[in-house]
Write a protein that holds these residues in place. Structure first.
Motif, PDB file in Angstrom:
ATOM      1  N   ALA A 224     -24.473 -17.620  19.369  1.00  0.00           N
ATOM      2  CA  ALA A 224     -23.872 -18.641  18.511  1.00  0.00           C
ATOM      3  C   ALA A 224     -24.813 -19.019  17.386  1.00  0.00           C
ATOM      4  CB  ALA A 224     -23.513 -19.874  19.338  1.00  0.00           C
ATOM      5  N   LEU A 225     -26.074 -19.234  17.713  1.00  0.00           N
ATOM      6  CA  LEU A 225     -27.047 -19.692  16.726  1.00  0.00           C
ATOM      7  C   LEU A 225     -27.339 -18.618  15.683  1.00  0.00           C
ATOM      8  CD1 LEU A 225     -28.654 -22.179  16.040  1.00  0.00           C
ATOM      9  CD2 LEU A 225     -30.459 -21.376  17.576  1.00  0.00           C
ATOM     10  N   VAL A 226     -27.532 -17.396  16.133  1.00  0.00           N
ATOM     11  CA  VAL A 226     -27.786 -16.301  15.185  1.00  0.00           C
ATOM     12  C   VAL A 226     -26.561 -16.077  14.303  1.00  0.00           C
ATOM     13  CG1 VAL A 226     -28.246 -13.827  14.958  1.00  0.00           C
ATOM     14  CG2 VAL A 226     -29.502 -15.182  16.636  1.00  0.00           C
ATOM     15  N   GLY A 227     -25.368 -16.210  14.886  1.00  0.00           N
ATOM     16  CA  GLY A 227     -24.143 -16.064  14.096  1.00  0.00           C
ATOM     17  C   GLY A 227     -24.039 -17.110  13.006  1.00  0.00           C
ATOM     18  N   LEU A 228     -24.418 -18.340  13.310  1.00  0.00           N
ATOM     19  CA  LEU A 228     -24.380 -19.418  12.314  1.00  0.00           C
ATOM     20  C   LEU A 228     -25.410 -19.178  11.212  1.00  0.00           C
ATOM     21  CD1 LEU A 228     -23.971 -22.399  14.769  1.00  0.00           C
ATOM     22  CD2 LEU A 228     -22.386 -21.864  12.911  1.00  0.00           C
ATOM     23  N   VAL A 229     -26.626 -18.836  11.595  1.00  0.00           N
ATOM     24  CA  VAL A 229     -27.678 -18.580  10.608  1.00  0.00           C
ATOM     25  C   VAL A 229     -27.266 -17.431   9.685  1.00  0.00           C
ATOM     26  CG1 VAL A 229     -30.050 -17.739  10.323  1.00  0.00           C
ATOM     27  CG2 VAL A 229     -29.550 -19.497  12.020  1.00  0.00           C
TER      28      VAL A 229
ATOM     29  N   GLY B 242     -21.462  -8.006  16.325  1.00  0.00           N
ATOM     30  CA  GLY B 242     -21.154  -6.948  17.284  1.00  0.00           C
ATOM     31  C   GLY B 242     -20.195  -7.388  18.357  1.00  0.00           C
ATOM     32  N   GLY B 243     -19.671  -6.431  19.073  1.00  0.00           N
ATOM     33  CA  GLY B 243     -18.759  -6.697  20.181  1.00  0.00           C
ATOM     34  C   GLY B 243     -19.294  -6.100  21.464  1.00  0.00           C
ATOM     35  N   ASP B 244     -18.801  -6.568  22.579  1.00  0.00           N
ATOM     36  CA  ASP B 244     -19.231  -6.072  23.888  1.00  0.00           C
ATOM     37  C   ASP B 244     -18.058  -6.166  24.846  1.00  0.00           C
ATOM     38  OD1 ASP B 244     -20.373  -5.397  26.254  1.00  0.00           O
ATOM     39  OD2 ASP B 244     -21.888  -6.991  26.272  1.00  0.00           O
ATOM     40  N   PRO B 245     -17.360  -5.035  25.078  1.00  0.00           N
ATOM     41  CA  PRO B 245     -16.174  -5.059  25.943  1.00  0.00           C
ATOM     42  C   PRO B 245     -16.454  -5.587  27.343  1.00  0.00           C
ATOM     43  CG  PRO B 245     -16.350  -2.969  24.748  1.00  0.00           C
ATOM     44  CD  PRO B 245     -17.637  -3.701  24.527  1.00  0.00           C
ATOM     45  N   GLY B 246     -17.719  -5.479  27.797  1.00  0.00           N
ATOM     46  CA  GLY B 246     -18.035  -5.912  29.147  1.00  0.00           C
ATOM     47  C   GLY B 246     -18.582  -7.324  29.224  1.00  0.00           C
ATOM     48  N   ALA B 247     -18.487  -8.070  28.131  1.00  0.00           N
ATOM     49  CA  ALA B 247     -19.080  -9.410  28.093  1.00  0.00           C
ATOM     50  C   ALA B 247     -18.337 -10.372  29.020  1.00  0.00           C
ATOM     51  CB  ALA B 247     -19.046  -9.943  26.665  1.00  0.00           C
ATOM     52  N   ASP B 248     -19.089 -11.372  29.543  1.00  0.00           N
ATOM     53  CA  ASP B 248     -18.440 -12.384  30.366  1.00  0.00           C
ATOM     54  C   ASP B 248     -17.601 -13.304  29.480  1.00  0.00           C
ATOM     55  OD1 ASP B 248     -20.121 -14.390  29.213  1.00  0.00           O
ATOM     56  OD2 ASP B 248     -21.656 -14.006  30.715  1.00  0.00           O
ATOM     57  N   ALA B 249     -16.870 -14.217  30.108  1.00  0.00           N
ATOM     58  CA  ALA B 249     -15.911 -15.040  29.370  1.00  0.00           C
ATOM     59  C   ALA B 249     -16.583 -15.915  28.315  1.00  0.00           C
ATOM     60  CB  ALA B 249     -15.113 -15.911  30.344  1.00  0.00           C
TER      61      ALA B 249
ATOM     62  N   THR C  75     -19.554 -15.445  26.767  1.00  0.00           N
ATOM     63  CA  THR C  75     -20.054 -14.605  25.679  1.00  0.00           C
ATOM     64  C   THR C  75     -18.905 -14.116  24.810  1.00  0.00           C
ATOM     65  OG1 THR C  75     -21.953 -13.888  26.992  1.00  0.00           O
ATOM     66  CG2 THR C  75     -21.330 -12.497  25.131  1.00  0.00           C
ATOM     67  N   ALA C  76     -17.800 -13.736  25.437  1.00  0.00           N
ATOM     68  CA  ALA C  76     -16.636 -13.278  24.678  1.00  0.00           C
ATOM     69  C   ALA C  76     -16.095 -14.390  23.786  1.00  0.00           C
ATOM     70  CB  ALA C  76     -15.548 -12.788  25.631  1.00  0.00           C
ATOM     71  N   ALA C  77     -16.115 -15.638  24.284  1.00  0.00           N
ATOM     72  CA  ALA C  77     -15.644 -16.775  23.491  1.00  0.00           C
ATOM     73  C   ALA C  77     -16.525 -16.985  22.268  1.00  0.00           C
ATOM     74  CB  ALA C  77     -15.624 -18.037  24.345  1.00  0.00           C
ATOM     75  N   ILE C  78     -17.841 -16.834  22.445  1.00  0.00           N
ATOM     76  CA  ILE C  78     -18.765 -16.971  21.318  1.00  0.00           C
ATOM     77  C   ILE C  78     -18.543 -15.856  20.314  1.00  0.00           C
ATOM     78  CG2 ILE C  78     -21.192 -16.840  20.648  1.00  0.00           C
ATOM     79  CD1 ILE C  78     -20.360 -19.524  21.774  1.00  0.00           C
ATOM     80  N   ARG C  79     -18.307 -14.651  20.789  1.00  0.00           N
ATOM     81  CA  ARG C  79     -18.034 -13.534  19.878  1.00  0.00           C
ATOM     82  C   ARG C  79     -16.785 -13.829  19.037  1.00  0.00           C
ATOM     83  NH1 ARG C  79     -22.443 -10.199  19.283  1.00  0.00           N
ATOM     84  NH2 ARG C  79     -23.064  -9.168  21.211  1.00  0.00           N
ATOM     85  N   ARG C  80     -15.745 -14.350  19.684  1.00  0.00           N
ATOM     86  CA  ARG C  80     -14.521 -14.674  18.947  1.00  0.00           C
ATOM     87  C   ARG C  80     -14.771 -15.782  17.934  1.00  0.00           C
ATOM     88  NH1 ARG C  80     -12.239 -14.186  24.133  1.00  0.00           N
ATOM     89  NH2 ARG C  80     -12.169 -16.450  24.374  1.00  0.00           N
ATOM     90  N   LEU C  81     -15.570 -16.758  18.338  1.00  0.00           N
ATOM     91  CA  LEU C  81     -15.883 -17.867  17.444  1.00  0.00           C
ATOM     92  C   LEU C  81     -16.686 -17.385  16.243  1.00  0.00           C
ATOM     93  CD1 LEU C  81     -15.301 -20.887  17.397  1.00  0.00           C
ATOM     94  CD2 LEU C  81     -17.508 -21.266  18.491  1.00  0.00           C
ATOM     95  N   ASN C  82     -17.647 -16.512  16.485  1.00  0.00           N
ATOM     96  CA  ASN C  82     -18.421 -15.954  15.375  1.00  0.00           C
ATOM     97  C   ASN C  82     -17.524 -15.178  14.416  1.00  0.00           C
ATOM     98  OD1 ASN C  82     -20.849 -16.984  16.223  1.00  0.00           O
ATOM     99  ND2 ASN C  82     -21.636 -15.068  17.072  1.00  0.00           N
ATOM    100  N   ALA C  83     -16.509 -14.533  14.965  1.00  0.00           N
ATOM    101  CA  ALA C  83     -15.627 -13.714  14.126  1.00  0.00           C
ATOM    102  C   ALA C  83     -14.622 -14.531  13.338  1.00  0.00           C
ATOM    103  CB  ALA C  83     -14.879 -12.700  15.006  1.00  0.00           C
TER     104      ALA C  83
END
Length: 225
Positions: free
Chosen positions: A155-160, A192-199, A201-209
């Motif tokens: 989350a933090l790296v995505g914001l920066v 980046g994406g990670d199909p095997g991410a936990d819920a 981490t997946a939520a943070i990925r969606r938020l970053n996107a």
């Protein structure tokens, strides 16, 4: 001194702040970033969500979290259920740098120095306790060098990255990396994406996107909010 667990918002505030209390970026860039960080914290707390198409805010639960900073963010976001993410950022961000700064001042991390009349000299928050930022940077350095990221790190790296603060917050020479390797690592963590991410981490990925681009659209000369 009151202790507290770091949030994405307080972490971003510390990263965006120089030791003398001056921001590393112009004010609006920092405050909009803090709004995005609070959104992230409240998503992780189960209070907010983002619509399936990634464009609108969803208020899930208005129950207070018990943390004064998160609850201030919840109040600011709560009346904007269903609004476009990009339109929620400017009103939520208003004065947020002072709110976060004072939150950290009450915990002995920074000291508030009032600015002059009419805002000619802005309020500053010089660091008092460097340990929280040092621990934060040590954790991020490990991740940037290839360590496994926590959801909070993503989350933090995505914001920066979304705020285009990479070069002001992270120094390749201090990390023992080439600039190219550092850029690629930041991009991979932020986008980046990670199909095997936990819920979580997946939520943070969606938020970053979704939320980070909405926030970034509100800053800079080509702002579209």
């Amino acid at each position: 001194m009151t202790t507290t667990q770091p949030t994405t918002a307080t972490a971003l505030f510390l990263l965006a702040l120089k030791d003398d209390g001056h921001p590393r970026a112009w004010g609006q860039q920092t405050t909009y970033g803090l709004a995005g960080a609070l959104l992230t914290d409240l998503v992780l707390a189960g209070r907010l969500a983002v619509s399936p198409n990634g464009k609108r805010l969803v208020v899930v639960d208005q129950t207070p979290t018990g943390d004064e900073l998160l609850d201030e963010g919840l109040v600011r976001f709560a009346g904007r259920d269903g609004k476009r993410l990009a339109s929620t950022i400017p009103p939520v961000a208003k004065g947020l740098d002072r709110v976060v700064g004072r939150y950290l001042a009450r915990r002995g991390v920074v000291r508030e120095e009032e600015g002059s009349l009419w805002g000619l000299v802005p309020t500053r928050f010089p660091l008092v306790d460097r340990q929280p930022e040092q621990q934060l940077r040590a954790q991020l350095a490990e991740v940037l060098r290839g360590g496994s990221p926590r959801p909070a790190d993503l989350a933090l790296v995505g914001l920066v990255h979304g705020l285009r603060l990479d070069g002001k917050v992270f120094r390749a020479d201090e990390l023992g990396m080439s600039r190219g390797d550092l850029r690629r690592r930041i991009s991979d963590l932020a986008e980046g994406g990670d199909p095997g991410a936990d819920a979580t981490t997946a939520a943070i990925r969606r938020l970053n996107a979704s939320a980070v681009p909405a926030m970034a659209a509100c800053v800079g000369p080509a702002a579209s909010c």
